[in-house]
Enzyme design. Sequence first.
Site, PDB file in Angstrom:
ATOM      1  N   GLY A 538      -0.372   1.449   3.331  1.00  0.00           N
ATOM      2  CA  GLY A 538      -1.567   2.001   3.271  1.00  0.00           C
ATOM      3  C   GLY A 538      -2.633   1.225   4.530  1.00  0.00           C
ATOM      4  N   PHE A 540      -4.256  -1.217   3.635  1.00  0.00           N
ATOM      5  CA  PHE A 540      -4.473  -2.597   3.069  1.00  0.00           C
ATOM      6  C   PHE A 540      -3.163  -3.173   3.673  1.00  0.00           C
ATOM      7  CE2 PHE A 540      -3.894  -6.085   0.121  1.00  0.00           C
ATOM      8  CZ  PHE A 540      -5.198  -6.396  -0.383  1.00  0.00           C
ATOM      9  N   GLY A 541      -1.897  -2.475   3.453  1.00  0.00           N
ATOM     10  CA  GLY A 541      -0.616  -3.002   3.999  1.00  0.00           C
ATOM     11  C   GLY A 541       0.402  -2.280   3.314  1.00  0.00           C
ATOM     12  N   PRO A 542       1.688  -2.958   3.326  1.00  0.00           N
ATOM     13  CA  PRO A 542       2.720  -2.317   2.421  1.00  0.00           C
ATOM     14  C   PRO A 542       2.553  -2.532   0.930  1.00  0.00           C
ATOM     15  CG  PRO A 542       3.543  -4.417   3.375  1.00  0.00           C
ATOM     16  CD  PRO A 542       2.320  -4.112   3.965  1.00  0.00           C
ATOM     17  N   VAL A 543       3.334  -1.804   0.138  1.00  0.00           N
ATOM     18  CA  VAL A 543       3.101  -1.857  -1.213  1.00  0.00           C
ATOM     19  C   VAL A 543       4.599  -1.651  -1.488  1.00  0.00           C
ATOM     20  CG1 VAL A 543       2.306  -0.538  -3.379  1.00  0.00           C
ATOM     21  CG2 VAL A 543       0.929  -0.625  -1.384  1.00  0.00           C
ATOM     22  N   ASP A 654     -14.467   5.709  -1.654  1.00  0.00           N
ATOM     23  CA  ASP A 654     -13.343   6.399  -0.946  1.00  0.00           C
ATOM     24  C   ASP A 654     -12.373   7.109  -1.901  1.00  0.00           C
ATOM     25  OD1 ASP A 654     -11.843   6.545   1.180  1.00  0.00           O
ATOM     26  OD2 ASP A 654     -10.512   4.768   1.081  1.00  0.00           O
TER      27      ASP A 654
END
Length: 849
Positions: A538, A540-543, A654
């Site tokens: 996303g 934010f980064g990987p999950v 959001d």
Amino acid sequence: MRFFRKTSLYLSLFLYFFLYESSMAANTIRRGESLRDGINHKPLVSPQKTFELGFFSPGSSTHRFLGIWYGNIEDKAVVWVANRATPISDQSGVLMISNDGNLVLLDGKNITVWSSNIESSTTNNNNRVVSIHDTGNFVLSETDTDRPIWESFNHPTDTFLPQMRVRVNPQTGDNHAFVSWRSETDPSPGNYSLGVDPSGAPEIVLWEGNKTRKWRSGQWNSAIFTGIPNMSLLTNYLYGFKLSSPPDETGSVYFTYVPSDPSVLLRFKVLYNGTEEELRWNETLKKWTKFQSEPDSECDQYNRCGKFGICDMKGSNGICSCIHGYEQVSVGNWSRGCRRRTPLKCERNISVGEDEFLTLKSVKLPDFEIPEHNLVDPEDCRERCLRNCSCNAYSLVGGIGCMIWNQDLVDLQQFEAGGSSLHIRLADSEVGENRKTKIAVIVAVLVGVILIGIFALLLWRFKRKKDVSGAYCGKNTDTSVVVADLTKSKETTSAFSGSVDIMIEGKAVNTSELPVFSLNAIAIATNDFCKENELGRGGFGPVYKGVLEDGREIAVKRLSGKSGQGVDEFKNEIILIAKLQHRNLVRLLGCCFEGEEKMLVYEYMPNKSLDFFLFDETKQALIDWKLRFSIIEGIARGLLYLHRDSRLRIIHRDLKVSNVLLDAEMNPKISDFGMARIFGGNQNEANTVRVVGTYGYMSPEYAMEGLFSVKSDVYSFGVLLLEIVSGKRNTSLRSSEHGSLIGYAWYLYTHGRSEELVDPKIRVTCSKREALRCIHVAMLCVQDSAAERPNMASVLLMLESDTATLAAPRQPTFTSTRRNSIDVNFALDSSQQYIVSSNEITSTVVLGR
């Protein structure tokens, strides 16, 4: 007294049966009876009063016609006319059954102006009766056998009604065509006709004049007409057409249309101006509304680009081009079409090389095909074309089989989606040239990807070694942090459940009530962040999915160095979500901050996010209406908690479908609080110079002026509500005339057709009352003015209460979701920043966690 009571009873019964018989007889004419025009003229009325048959004058005309029209609505549209070519000049017309058993219409001079014109097979015609049915069919039959002798459905004028059978005979070439009126007020036969072409695979054709084609639907594949790409979206337009099979004893087949909802009044009509329309009765507006029409664009005009030319609707105008391997016959004159550049092998009489095929995808197949129904294998179809030097193309379509084109390819159209694949026969050199270009591009791209991948792998291995070297509790000297390894025991965890301060880029963050994980514990849980454990990526980064030593499943959101979100969002989630406890909010289990690593640890959501189900055609049916409504209620309760009932008054900023996660029992959980803001107790509105959110979900005042409030979330909830009900993305209609899902929903709402917005997968089984209420509430939520939008308490009340009064919404004008249009309209000073996530590019939360 008893005598009078009995007399009164008998009189009542007599009147009842007399009136009953009269009403029953109002739809029929028997031998010896007649229907007369004039001052006291009363039309025949079908049993349910759906249709009427009688005399009428169109518009200001004084001519009289015998026709059928809708009976129980205000706009009594005429659907059939008997004497359209021979009007009666006055009100002297008489309809009756003649001595020879025919249905005849006579004028004042006893001259027959129209007749059913059937040959009688019996000398006794006294048992014949004609009646108007609730389908709109006018039927002449025999009372003893009830066998139809003649019916208006077999002799249509300009209107196709549900349950009407359109006959077509491929052997004889016969078909029943619908002929337009000459003008809006003149029912005489006009210049346009609509029918099923009996040659080739069945398709609907609109002709002009003496069989000049104006538009065609494309071939019927037993489910849809392949030349109407949006037919699968117009559910009520699609599910109803049927073609009888096999042919009857005369070799005829029949097209019928039965709507999914028989209560809906609809009709297909060919207009005097050369268009075909589907019209539906809107009970709210008390008028007929257009549901679809053909031709709908420039490219729909028959053979607009000539032979071997293809039309593509790019922008608002149709653009013509020659298919690959062809060139224009006369530059600028598309009526002459295109011609082959390089002759085929068989045309050159050479033995070197072999003809090849170039595939065009998502196209309207050409006209005048030769069906080869017995060929269902692609190779067999290809070989059949190769063996015939006249074959220019072939296609294999499910429901039809193999189709061959030996003539010029005409009426080709390129679609954005839908359509069929067409294999164009070309000389080997033409395909080889195209293939070489494609191969060169593919090789260049692959080499670039491989080099980038190798570089990224080396960089990742170097960075990982550097990070892991200091990734144990208390060993990192760059940060001031106390970390608990929660994989060891609950006792260890509880020892660090109090206030713990961590420093993030010089900013102190209090993690009161929030456990702090060590990097080592998370690395073990996620198997060293292996690719197989990655759930998604996303903003934010990987999950990653992980499993703690105590067996608990977790989802780890790892801040990427190149993330569109940063430290502020990371802090925001820690500060806000740790203090929130609600069954419809995702639960934050802890965080980790060591070296350059910043991570948030959540409870794992096995059913991923709502968009995983909502926008996947293979999974949409898994979330029926009952589950969708439960999800809607859960999201509303979660928002109400944020706005009113939590310890902090929070605006999410959001809210979108990918930020709604689903647990094992499909309960919704609002996630991603990186952009959320805390409001003061008496604060109603705030302004920001840093606009964050997702295109299509942002309220007008927020996107345009940076103003946000709880009503900003209400707007986002309204968009989300429309997506859940419709199963469509809010951006899916931005290239349509409506501009967005909101614009489309408003159009349907104002035309009384809101039920058409409901996802076709659940339309039949859903609660119509609940679905329409949800759409109404959504329209209230997406109003332009924040003051006119309801708060979440009112929204929840309206959703859950059958007695709640719903106000009339105002038309939303901020409905465009196009990125460029939003950028142009931002009226903010140069210091304002925009942090915008997009469902089409990335998501600020993963598909599952």
